[in-house]
Scaffold this motif. Sequence first.
Motif, PDB file in Angstrom:
ATOM      1  N   ASP A 251      10.271  12.433   6.146  1.00 23.17           N
ATOM      2  CA  ASP A 251       9.255  12.659   5.039  1.00 23.17           C
ATOM      3  C   ASP A 251       9.138  10.836   4.653  1.00 23.17           C
ATOM      4  O   ASP A 251       7.823  11.227   4.473  1.00 23.17           O
ATOM      5  CB  ASP A 251      10.188  13.077   3.495  1.00 23.17           C
ATOM      6  CG  ASP A 251      10.968  14.069   3.274  1.00 23.17           C
ATOM      7  OD1 ASP A 251      10.017  15.328   4.428  1.00 23.17           O
ATOM      8  OD2 ASP A 251      11.465  15.080   2.719  1.00 23.17           O
ATOM      9  N   GLN A 252       9.876  10.214   4.835  1.00 19.60           N
ATOM     10  CA  GLN A 252       9.671   8.723   4.477  1.00 19.60           C
ATOM     11  C   GLN A 252       8.251   8.436   5.464  1.00 19.60           C
ATOM     12  O   GLN A 252       7.456   7.563   5.100  1.00 19.60           O
ATOM     13  CB  GLN A 252      10.569   8.327   5.311  1.00 19.60           C
ATOM     14  CG  GLN A 252       9.644   6.822   4.324  1.00 19.60           C
ATOM     15  CD  GLN A 252      11.376   4.889   5.065  1.00 19.60           C
ATOM     16  OE1 GLN A 252      11.556   5.581   6.237  1.00 19.60           O
ATOM     17  NE2 GLN A 252      11.183   5.100   4.175  1.00 19.60           N
ATOM     18  N   ILE A 253       8.326   9.156   6.741  1.00 15.34           N
ATOM     19  CA  ILE A 253       7.172   8.492   7.485  1.00 15.34           C
ATOM     20  C   ILE A 253       5.715   9.344   7.609  1.00 15.34           C
ATOM     21  O   ILE A 253       5.012   8.436   7.468  1.00 15.34           O
ATOM     22  CB  ILE A 253       8.114   9.136   8.933  1.00 15.34           C
ATOM     23  CG1 ILE A 253       8.900   8.489  10.185  1.00 15.34           C
ATOM     24  CG2 ILE A 253       6.263   8.981   9.881  1.00 15.34           C
ATOM     25  CD1 ILE A 253       9.082   9.309  10.859  1.00 15.34           C
ATOM     26  N   LYS A 254       5.859  10.462   6.715  1.00 17.00           N
ATOM     27  CA  LYS A 254       4.528  11.071   6.244  1.00 17.00           C
ATOM     28  C   LYS A 254       4.119  10.008   5.339  1.00 17.00           C
ATOM     29  O   LYS A 254       2.831  10.066   5.152  1.00 17.00           O
ATOM     30  CB  LYS A 254       4.983  12.302   6.041  1.00 17.00           C
ATOM     31  CG  LYS A 254       4.731  13.050   6.957  1.00 17.00           C
ATOM     32  CD  LYS A 254       5.053  14.644   6.357  1.00 17.00           C
ATOM     33  CE  LYS A 254       5.746  15.971   7.385  1.00 17.00           C
ATOM     34  NZ  LYS A 254       6.354  17.190   6.475  1.00 17.00           N
ATOM     35  N   THR A 255       4.910   9.447   4.192  1.00 18.65           N
ATOM     36  CA  THR A 255       4.451   9.149   2.954  1.00 18.65           C
ATOM     37  C   THR A 255       4.126   8.157   3.481  1.00 18.65           C
ATOM     38  O   THR A 255       3.242   6.519   3.451  1.00 18.65           O
ATOM     39  CB  THR A 255       5.503   8.952   1.951  1.00 18.65           C
ATOM     40  OG1 THR A 255       6.597   9.820   2.025  1.00 18.65           O
ATOM     41  CG2 THR A 255       5.478   8.149   1.060  1.00 18.65           C
ATOM     42  N   ILE A 256       4.792   6.901   4.788  1.00 19.99           N
ATOM     43  CA  ILE A 256       4.163   5.759   5.333  1.00 19.99           C
ATOM     44  C   ILE A 256       3.055   5.542   5.387  1.00 19.99           C
ATOM     45  O   ILE A 256       1.944   5.024   5.452  1.00 19.99           O
ATOM     46  CB  ILE A 256       5.015   5.323   5.939  1.00 19.99           C
ATOM     47  CG1 ILE A 256       6.371   4.424   5.563  1.00 19.99           C
ATOM     48  CG2 ILE A 256       4.627   4.037   6.907  1.00 19.99           C
ATOM     49  CD1 ILE A 256       7.461   3.971   6.494  1.00 19.99           C
ATOM     50  N   ARG A 257       2.805   7.105   6.274  1.00 22.62           N
ATOM     51  CA  ARG A 257       0.836   7.636   6.885  1.00 22.62           C
ATOM     52  C   ARG A 257       0.234   7.113   5.470  1.00 22.62           C
ATOM     53  O   ARG A 257      -1.287   6.473   6.305  1.00 22.62           O
ATOM     54  CB  ARG A 257       1.193   8.473   7.972  1.00 22.62           C
ATOM     55  CG  ARG A 257       2.560   7.980   9.106  1.00 22.62           C
ATOM     56  CD  ARG A 257       2.172   7.316   9.806  1.00 22.62           C
ATOM     57  NE  ARG A 257       2.794   7.614  11.402  1.00 22.62           N
ATOM     58  CZ  ARG A 257       3.223   6.727  11.729  1.00 22.62           C
ATOM     59  NH1 ARG A 257       3.461   5.094  11.302  1.00 22.62           N
ATOM     60  NH2 ARG A 257       4.492   6.326  12.782  1.00 22.62           N
ATOM     61  N   THR A 258       0.353   8.066   4.855  1.00 16.48           N
ATOM     62  CA  THR A 258      -0.652   8.379   4.065  1.00 16.48           C
ATOM     63  C   THR A 258      -0.330   7.030   3.347  1.00 16.48           C
ATOM     64  O   THR A 258      -1.664   6.599   3.018  1.00 16.48           O
ATOM     65  CB  THR A 258       0.414   9.111   2.655  1.00 16.48           C
ATOM     66  OG1 THR A 258       0.890  10.053   3.009  1.00 16.48           O
ATOM     67  CG2 THR A 258      -1.455   9.145   1.582  1.00 16.48           C
ATOM     68  N   ILE A 259       0.058   6.150   2.432  1.00 15.31           N
ATOM     69  CA  ILE A 259      -0.225   4.601   2.277  1.00 15.31           C
ATOM     70  C   ILE A 259      -1.048   4.177   3.324  1.00 15.31           C
ATOM     71  O   ILE A 259      -1.937   3.375   2.784  1.00 15.31           O
ATOM     72  CB  ILE A 259       1.580   4.545   1.696  1.00 15.31           C
ATOM     73  CG1 ILE A 259       2.257   4.997   1.284  1.00 15.31           C
ATOM     74  CG2 ILE A 259       1.004   2.481   1.366  1.00 15.31           C
ATOM     75  CD1 ILE A 259       3.299   4.378   0.690  1.00 15.31           C
ATOM     76  N   ASN A 260      -0.546   4.355   4.758  1.00 17.92           N
ATOM     77  CA  ASN A 260      -1.512   3.329   6.096  1.00 17.92           C
ATOM     78  C   ASN A 260      -2.746   3.738   5.753  1.00 17.92           C
ATOM     79  O   ASN A 260      -3.556   2.667   5.835  1.00 17.92           O
ATOM     80  CB  ASN A 260      -0.891   3.246   6.982  1.00 17.92           C
ATOM     81  CG  ASN A 260      -0.013   2.488   7.099  1.00 17.92           C
ATOM     82  OD1 ASN A 260       0.422   1.908   6.142  1.00 17.92           O
ATOM     83  ND2 ASN A 260       1.032   2.808   8.825  1.00 17.92           N
ATOM     84  N   ALA A 261      -2.831   5.193   5.260  1.00 16.89           N
ATOM     85  CA  ALA A 261      -5.182   5.601   5.022  1.00 16.89           C
ATOM     86  C   ALA A 261      -5.221   5.297   3.921  1.00 16.89           C
ATOM     87  O   ALA A 261      -6.429   4.927   4.061  1.00 16.89           O
ATOM     88  CB  ALA A 261      -4.447   6.812   5.383  1.00 16.89           C
ATOM     89  N   GLN A 262      -4.481   4.873   3.264  1.00 11.96           N
ATOM     90  CA  GLN A 262      -5.428   4.083   2.073  1.00 11.96           C
ATOM     91  C   GLN A 262      -5.654   2.488   2.349  1.00 11.96           C
ATOM     92  O   GLN A 262      -6.426   2.159   1.464  1.00 11.96           O
ATOM     93  CB  GLN A 262      -4.603   4.119   0.002  1.00 11.96           C
ATOM     94  CG  GLN A 262      -4.017   5.152   0.404  1.00 11.96           C
ATOM     95  CD  GLN A 262      -3.000   6.212  -0.767  1.00 11.96           C
ATOM     96  OE1 GLN A 262      -2.433   4.979  -0.420  1.00 11.96           O
ATOM     97  NE2 GLN A 262      -3.128   7.146  -1.291  1.00 11.96           N
ATOM     98  N   GLY A 263      -4.985   1.992   2.752  1.00 13.76           N
ATOM     99  CA  GLY A 263      -5.712   0.821   3.443  1.00 13.76           C
ATOM    100  C   GLY A 263      -5.811   0.088   2.246  1.00 13.76           C
ATOM    101  O   GLY A 263      -6.039  -1.566   2.550  1.00 13.76           O
ATOM    102  N   LYS A 264      -4.513  -0.436   1.242  1.00 15.61           N
ATOM    103  CA  LYS A 264      -4.811  -1.096   0.344  1.00 15.61           C
ATOM    104  C   LYS A 264      -4.227  -2.497   0.139  1.00 15.61           C
ATOM    105  O   LYS A 264      -4.117  -3.318  -0.053  1.00 15.61           O
ATOM    106  CB  LYS A 264      -4.102  -0.802  -0.842  1.00 15.61           C
ATOM    107  CG  LYS A 264      -4.940   0.436  -1.524  1.00 15.61           C
ATOM    108  CD  LYS A 264      -4.782   0.614  -2.782  1.00 15.61           C
ATOM    109  CE  LYS A 264      -5.003   1.942  -3.233  1.00 15.61           C
ATOM    110  NZ  LYS A 264      -4.069   2.746  -4.456  1.00 15.61           N
ATOM    111  N   GLY A 265      -2.736  -2.018   1.377  1.00 19.49           N
ATOM    112  CA  GLY A 265      -2.096  -3.298   1.705  1.00 19.49           C
ATOM    113  C   GLY A 265      -2.125  -3.802   2.493  1.00 19.49           C
ATOM    114  O   GLY A 265      -2.375  -2.940   3.861  1.00 19.49           O
ATOM    115  N   ALA A 266      -0.645  -4.856   3.316  1.00 19.29           N
ATOM    116  CA  ALA A 266      -0.608  -4.533   4.250  1.00 19.29           C
ATOM    117  C   ALA A 266       0.579  -3.184   5.265  1.00 19.29           C
ATOM    118  O   ALA A 266       0.188  -2.484   5.164  1.00 19.29           O
ATOM    119  CB  ALA A 266       0.984  -5.583   4.763  1.00 19.29           C
TER     120      ALA A 266
END
Length: 570
Positions: free
Chosen positions: A388-403
């Motif tokens: 689940d965490q990996i999925k969440t991380i991939r979603t956050i990365n897709a948004q590209g707001k932070g590091a």
Amino acid sequence: MENNNRKLARILSRIADFLEFKGDSIYRVNAYRKAARVIKDLPEDIKELHSKGKLGSIHGIGEKLREKIGQYLEGGTIKKYEELKREIPEELIILMDVPNLGPKTLRLAYEGLGVRNLNDMKKVIKEGTLTQLPGMGSKKVKKIEKGLEIFLKGQDRMLLGEAIQIGERVLRHLAPHASNLSIAGSLRRMKETVGDLDILGVGGKEIMEAFVQIPGTKEVLAKGETKASIFLEETQIDLRVIREKEWGAALQYFTGSKEHNVHLREIARDKKLKINEYGIFAIEGGKKLGGAKEEDVYKALGLAYISPELREDRGEIEAARDLTLPTLVEYHQIQGDLHTHSQWSDGTATLEEISLEGKKLGYQYIAVTDHSKSMKIAHGLDEKRLEDQIKTIRTINAQGKGAYLLAGIEMDIHPDGTLDLEPDILKELDWVVASVHSHFTQDATERILSACHSPWVHCIGHPTGRIIFSREPYPLDLEKVFKGAASTGTVLEINAHQDRLDLMDIHCRKAKEMGVKVAIGTDSHHIGQLWMMRLGVGIARRGWLEAPDVINTYPLKDLLAFTKRKRKGG
Ligand SMILES: [Zn+2]
Ligand SMILES: [Zn+2]
């Protein structure tokens, strides 16, 4: 040379302790304390001053004290000291070194509660009877308890991270009043623990005034024209006001280390030069050759400039002579943090917060490395939650707001060397740290080596397991670990958390020699701890490491390529 001064200072301050214990006049007690401080900080050997008949030139030392100093220099001790010492039980004298206790309280405890030694003291603290003494509140007892703790660890030093924060607070406070300002001493050298703090500044009267008024100052221990000492909370801080033209020489001198400076003075002597805190001088004729810049000192001796972190006389002087000094890794070269914890295990930050904070710090990436399932108290992740965490991380990365967040884990290595998670899930991760978190008394060499041999493990976290001031490293053959890491392409961590700093500086240098790369990670459990990267970089620099030795200087693309290499078997 400092030895005479220190020993004498110690005897004088002990006399002050004894007098205070006996209830003598506070004026007399203070006179001894002051003399002790003055002598401890003299730049010249007290013995030399004495033989030149110049003791009278030392400010704050009267005739009676001069006579006692004479006794010490001629006979190795002071009569009064020996007399007083005989009057007080030896085991009580030992307790006079406990921070926050003080001879007066000690006497009250001795007379009122029959405290005669360390064990008695521990007992009256534990049972709460110490609060029965006049003027002894629970707050004061807490302090004494803390002091006893520090005393028992046999040290009066603080963590590098604590020292930096205090030091920089002082610098911020003094900056408006100084044309030049620096931390000196072991803090400037980024030693893992620090004693007193030394600050140097160029400025007028205002800098001294500002210094003794820093908020949080408990006591002004001394205040003169060019030198002052304060107790800021629990830390002694010394400020020296330097003349512009002597700045470099003073900064070099007070940065140390002692060993480094002794070696420099030997080289100077061979070149018929003299270096001290005021400058570089020709021995013959006394002509001044420089001192405004720190570089002057090294240049005059035919040496390349040596970074403070290297100044331990561990070969840096030879390397400076041969122009083979390393180009040390620098903080601004760090592209990301490779060890952090989020809310998903025992951290406090959300994944988004970590990513955004990383961007604020100028990072390209941050690895989220929460604990794995066998760390139950830390809510370690099992395969399902990790997925689940990996999925969440991939979603956050897709948004590209932070590091960019690297999906990672800090996985336990079981006592038998097996790993806490299966390859099925490990292969989904960008960054796998494996750590020892249990069975600390058992030799960990084979356990760590078997993790190195797993194709899924990129890095060994806090390789020796030590915690500064509180836990020894587990039994470990580091040389074998270095060999295993080198042969398998496994990275070793410099855990940059102020409590750990593991690997240590000397280990880093050895690891590099043996072909091992390191990764610096802060092991942050709050975003407010990410700054500790600076401590890790300091340790790397003390370990002679250059940017290519530290994989988090790599841009994201190169880092990901590097981590894939091990999985493909090189
Ligand atoms: Zn850990
Ligand atoms: Zn951790």
